[in-house]
Design a protein around this motif. Structure first.
Motif, PDB file in Angstrom:
ATOM      1  N   GLU A 304      69.104  53.526  52.818  1.00 49.96           N
ATOM      2  CA  GLU A 304      68.354  52.808  51.782  1.00 49.96           C
ATOM      3  C   GLU A 304      66.881  53.231  51.782  1.00 49.96           C
ATOM      4  O   GLU A 304      66.290  53.458  50.723  1.00 49.96           O
ATOM      5  N   ARG A 305      66.304  53.335  53.012  1.00 52.85           N
ATOM      6  CA  ARG A 305      64.909  53.776  53.086  1.00 52.85           C
ATOM      7  C   ARG A 305      64.752  55.203  52.558  1.00 52.85           C
ATOM      8  O   ARG A 305      63.773  55.520  51.864  1.00 52.85           O
ATOM      9  N   THR A 306      65.710  56.060  52.881  1.00 53.28           N
ATOM     10  CA  THR A 306      65.637  57.449  52.410  1.00 53.28           C
ATOM     11  C   THR A 306      65.716  57.511  50.895  1.00 53.28           C
ATOM     12  O   THR A 306      64.939  58.225  50.239  1.00 53.28           O
ATOM     13  N   ARG A 307      66.662  56.742  50.315  1.00 52.58           N
ATOM     14  CA  ARG A 307      66.766  56.737  48.854  1.00 52.58           C
ATOM     15  C   ARG A 307      65.496  56.188  48.208  1.00 52.58           C
ATOM     16  O   ARG A 307      64.996  56.745  47.214  1.00 52.58           O
ATOM     17  N   ARG A 308      64.986  55.069  48.804  1.00 46.54           N
ATOM     18  CA  ARG A 308      63.771  54.497  48.230  1.00 46.54           C
ATOM     19  C   ARG A 308      62.589  55.448  48.397  1.00 46.54           C
ATOM     20  O   ARG A 308      61.741  55.581  47.504  1.00 46.54           O
ATOM     21  N   VAL A 470      55.585  44.711  54.985  1.00 47.29           N
ATOM     22  CA  VAL A 470      54.286  45.199  54.553  1.00 47.29           C
ATOM     23  C   VAL A 470      53.980  46.581  55.127  1.00 47.29           C
ATOM     24  O   VAL A 470      53.206  47.339  54.545  1.00 47.29           O
ATOM     25  N   PHE A 471      54.596  46.925  56.289  1.00 45.64           N
ATOM     26  CA  PHE A 471      54.329  48.232  56.891  1.00 45.64           C
ATOM     27  C   PHE A 471      55.375  49.272  56.509  1.00 45.64           C
ATOM     28  O   PHE A 471      55.362  50.371  57.058  1.00 45.64           O
ATOM     29  N   GLU A 472      56.290  48.949  55.593  1.00 44.20           N
ATOM     30  CA  GLU A 472      57.256  49.940  55.146  1.00 44.20           C
ATOM     31  C   GLU A 472      56.612  50.885  54.133  1.00 44.20           C
ATOM     32  O   GLU A 472      55.628  50.541  53.473  1.00 44.20           O
ATOM     33  N   ARG A 473      57.187  52.050  54.027  1.00 46.15           N
ATOM     34  CA  ARG A 473      56.606  53.076  53.168  1.00 46.15           C
ATOM     35  C   ARG A 473      56.833  52.744  51.694  1.00 46.15           C
ATOM     36  O   ARG A 473      57.881  52.228  51.314  1.00 46.15           O
ATOM     37  N   PHE A 474      55.816  53.045  50.891  1.00 45.26           N
ATOM     38  CA  PHE A 474      55.814  52.815  49.448  1.00 45.26           C
ATOM     39  C   PHE A 474      55.988  51.334  49.132  1.00 45.26           C
ATOM     40  O   PHE A 474      56.618  50.966  48.153  1.00 45.26           O
ATOM     41  N   THR A 475      55.414  50.476  49.987  1.00 48.39           N
ATOM     42  CA  THR A 475      55.413  49.040  49.709  1.00 48.39           C
ATOM     43  C   THR A 475      54.071  48.668  49.100  1.00 48.39           C
ATOM     44  O   THR A 475      53.020  48.916  49.684  1.00 48.39           O
ATOM     45  N   SER A 491      49.263  54.496  46.922  1.00 45.43           N
ATOM     46  CA  SER A 491      50.629  54.999  46.867  1.00 45.43           C
ATOM     47  C   SER A 491      51.593  54.148  47.687  1.00 45.43           C
ATOM     48  O   SER A 491      52.801  54.340  47.604  1.00 45.43           O
ATOM     49  N   GLY A 492      51.089  53.231  48.477  1.00 44.78           N
ATOM     50  CA  GLY A 492      51.962  52.423  49.316  1.00 44.78           C
ATOM     51  C   GLY A 492      52.234  53.037  50.666  1.00 44.78           C
ATOM     52  O   GLY A 492      53.171  52.614  51.356  1.00 44.78           O
ATOM     53  N   LEU A 493      51.431  54.035  51.078  1.00 41.22           N
ATOM     54  CA  LEU A 493      51.639  54.704  52.356  1.00 41.22           C
ATOM     55  C   LEU A 493      50.549  54.385  53.378  1.00 41.22           C
ATOM     56  O   LEU A 493      50.677  54.759  54.543  1.00 41.22           O
ATOM     57  N   GLY A 494      49.481  53.715  52.952  1.00 37.06           N
ATOM     58  CA  GLY A 494      48.345  53.503  53.845  1.00 37.06           C
ATOM     59  C   GLY A 494      48.706  52.714  55.087  1.00 37.06           C
ATOM     60  O   GLY A 494      48.436  53.137  56.213  1.00 37.06           O
ATOM     61  N   SER A 569      54.982  41.773  61.221  1.00 35.75           N
ATOM     62  CA  SER A 569      55.462  42.930  60.484  1.00 35.75           C
ATOM     63  C   SER A 569      54.722  42.995  59.169  1.00 35.75           C
ATOM     64  O   SER A 569      54.296  42.015  58.676  1.00 35.75           O
ATOM     65  N   SER A 570      54.510  44.105  58.553  1.00 37.52           N
ATOM     66  CA  SER A 570      53.409  44.242  57.639  1.00 37.52           C
ATOM     67  C   SER A 570      53.705  44.737  56.260  1.00 37.52           C
ATOM     68  O   SER A 570      54.823  44.906  55.871  1.00 37.52           O
ATOM     69  N   MET A 571      52.572  45.056  55.551  1.00 39.49           N
ATOM     70  CA  MET A 571      52.626  45.472  54.154  1.00 39.49           C
ATOM     71  C   MET A 571      51.651  46.608  53.927  1.00 39.49           C
ATOM     72  O   MET A 571      50.758  46.822  54.696  1.00 39.49           O
ATOM     73  N   SER A 572      51.822  47.302  52.809  1.00 38.18           N
ATOM     74  CA  SER A 572      50.912  48.398  52.515  1.00 38.18           C
ATOM     75  C   SER A 572      50.176  48.125  51.228  1.00 38.18           C
ATOM     76  O   SER A 572      50.701  47.523  50.336  1.00 38.18           O
TER      77      SER A 572
END
Length: 572
Positions: A304-308, A470-475, A491-494, A569-572
């Motif tokens: 799911e993470r790879t597809r997203r 919040v710490f997931e990529r492209f969030t 971009s949601g990567l910071g 656990s976090s956000m971007s």
């Protein structure tokens, strides 16, 4: 060939019902009593036969001895007579003496071995002579002391012997009816005792065997219950987390598998050992199911993470590519459509944006592989101070504050540029997602074991639904793909990069947010200290670190209020 093949395959082709009717399919509850019963019958038969033979030999031996003794006494009484004559009955006068056994036969033999005279002691009265038929039954016995069994008409079966010598040959005999009656009574008693004993032993064995096999039956029932569980389509369930992502649809979970009770797992018995082994096997099955569930869940999340990630990266790259293509198309239509300087400036900006996104993705890939470009001693106090001054220069519409709460120099081992990037990303995140005038306080704490960086603001906070990832990529708080300017979102990567860099340095990052207060916490191990263990960065707060009053800073800033260290656990 085909007939032999059918003959060989036929036994294996029988139905389970047919196989259950074969003798081999009998249960232990029926086979063990049967085996014990047969064994007891054989033992009783051998014992009875042995007793019968021994007792018969003893009784016959005793009878033979009495016959011989009687013959010797009779011979002694008749010694001195040369031959039998008409007065031979006088030689049988011993039968008139007291103490002779009832049924005793005494007689004399002529030279040809025929009985010349014979008398018998009756039950009551004087001895009487035997008739011709009875004497004829005793003829032919040699006077050598050997024992013979003869049936005398009207008297029964006798044990007979004859002795010769200087006198007449004397014949004596004793009846065998007493011995035979005693042997018959012994056989009857043995048979009755054997029947009663076998019946009692069979009942006791059946009861004991059934009681002893009950634990084995419960073990079999537990194994059957486990075999009916759909293990190929289900997984073992574990504790349901209080919070977390929505479960992905999958196989139906199975509750705890049935186990054998503790009372049936006594290691001192074979059934208990089987039960304990079954429980261990069920434990292994459940752990394997749980491990498979975790593995499949991780695979699903990874996919799911790879597809997203691919979808988000494609959208993020498509936006600047579409802008570049649009400006290029306008320039191809002629200078009247757009000013070349503006077009080239926009193309350069979109190219820089696309380059930055690609570099961020490459950095995350390197960090996933555990690679850090440089590793040296870094001063977190100076690094954070530089990042705060850079943020103040970039966003002067916010109130930027710095606090240094140091018990010891805030030195760590790592890549200084990447650690600066972590703090810069957190400050940029605060600047972009908080309104103008928000106060952002950055503090550095140092103890003997760890270094802590806190970035706290009094903005609107992170939405609760977004906080766990919040710490997931492209969030992003803004899920739309189109943003009019740089301030409307990244971009949601910071924050994903900040988390990856922190973990690569052996630390951990967390966030705690509520309306009016959001605080990011970065914990790094001091030089020479082990890596910090990861914790639930959403719901498991850590213990606040005691600090001393802040030292004088080259840039006067208000001392921040110390906040509890929250791992989340976090956000971007």
């Amino acid at each position: 060939m085909s007939s032999r093949l059918r003959h060989r395959l036929r036994p294996h082709g029988r139905s389970p019902r047919d196989r259950s009717r074969t003798p081999h399919a009998r249960s232990l509850r029926s086979r063990l009593p049967l085996l014990v019963g047969v064994t007891l019958v054989v033992v009783c038969a051998v014992t009875a036969l042995t007793v019968f033979l021994v007792q018969r030999a003893y009784l016959l031996g005793d009878l033979d001895q009495r016959v011989t003794n009687t013959a010797e006494r009779v011979q002694g009484g008749t010694r001195g007579t040369a031959e039998a004559g008409p007065d031979a009955d006088k030689d049988l006068a011993f039968l008139d003496q007291r103490g002779q056994a009832v049924g005793t036969i005494g007689g004399t033999l002529d030279v040809d071995g025929y009985v010349s005279a014979a008398r018998v002691v009756p039950q009551d009265g004087d001895p009487r002579s035997l008739n011709a038929a009875q004497r004829a039954a005793l003829d032919g016995i040699e006077a050598d002391g050997s024992l013979h069994t003869r049936t005398v008409p009207g008297l029964g079966t006798y044990r007979v012997t004859a002795l010769g010598g200087s006198g007449h040959a004397v014949l004596t005999g004793l009846p065998m009816d007493g011995v035979r009656d005693m042997i018959r009574d012994l056989v009857v008693v043995e048979a009755a005792v054997a029947v009663v004993g076998l019946a009692a032993a069979g009942c006791v064995c059946a009861v004991v065997i059934r009681r002893q096999l009950r634990p084995l039956g419960r073990v079999a029932a537990a194994a059957a219950e486990v075999s009916r569980s759909a293990l190929d389509r289900a997984e073992a369930t574990g504790p349901t987390p209080a919070s977390g992502p929505t479960p992905v649809p999958g196989p139906t979970p199975v509750s705890g598998l049935v186990r054998v009770s503790e009372r049936d797992t006594d290691p001192g018995s074979e059934a208990g050992q089987v039960a304990a082994a079954l429980n261990r096997m069920i434990d292994h099955v459940e752990s394997s199911l749980a491990e498979r569930q975790r593995g499949e869940e991780e695979i699903r999340r990874s996919e799911e993470r790879t597809r997203r990630l691919l979808a988000d990266a494609s959208h993020e790259l498509r936006t600047p590519l579409a802008a570049i293509a649009g400006y290029a198309e306008l320039m191809n239509r002629g200078p009247g459509m757009i000013e070349p300087t503006l077009a080239w400036r926009r193309v350069s900006a979109e190219s820089a944006r696309m380059t930055g996104l690609v570099e961020d993705l490459l950095l995350l890939a390197r960090l996933d592989e555990g690679r850090l470009p440089h590793s040296a001693e870094a001063d977190l106090a100076a690094l954070v101070a530089d990042a705060v001054w850079d943020a103040r220069a970039t966003g002067d519409d916010h109130d930027w504050q710095l606090g240094l709460l140091l018990d010891t120099p805030a030195l760590v081992t790592g890549d200084e540029a990447r650690l600066h990037q972590v703090v810069a990303n957190l400050l940029a995140n605060a600047r972009m997602h908080t309104p103008v005038g928000t106060t952002v306080v950055t503090s550095v704490e140092a103890t003997d074991e760890r270094r802590v960086i806190r970035v706290r603001d009094n903005g609107p906070g992170i939405p609760p639904a977004l906080l766990p990832r919040v710490f997931e990529r492209f969030t992003r708080a803004d899920a739309s793909r189109s943003r009019p300017d740089a301030r409307s979102g990244g971009s949601g990567l910071g924050l994903a990069i900040a988390a990856a860099i922190t973990q690569a340095h052996g630390g951990r990052i967390g966030v705690e947010s509520e309306p009016g207060r959001t605080e990011f916490t970065i914990e790094l191990p001091a030089i020479g200290m082990p890596r910090l263990l990861p914790v639930d960065t959403v719901s498991a707060p850590s213990t606040p670190t005691p600090t001393s009053p802040p030292p004088t800073s080259p840039h006067p800033t208000p001392a921040p209020t110390r906040a509890p260290d929250i791992a989340s656990s976090s956000m971007s």
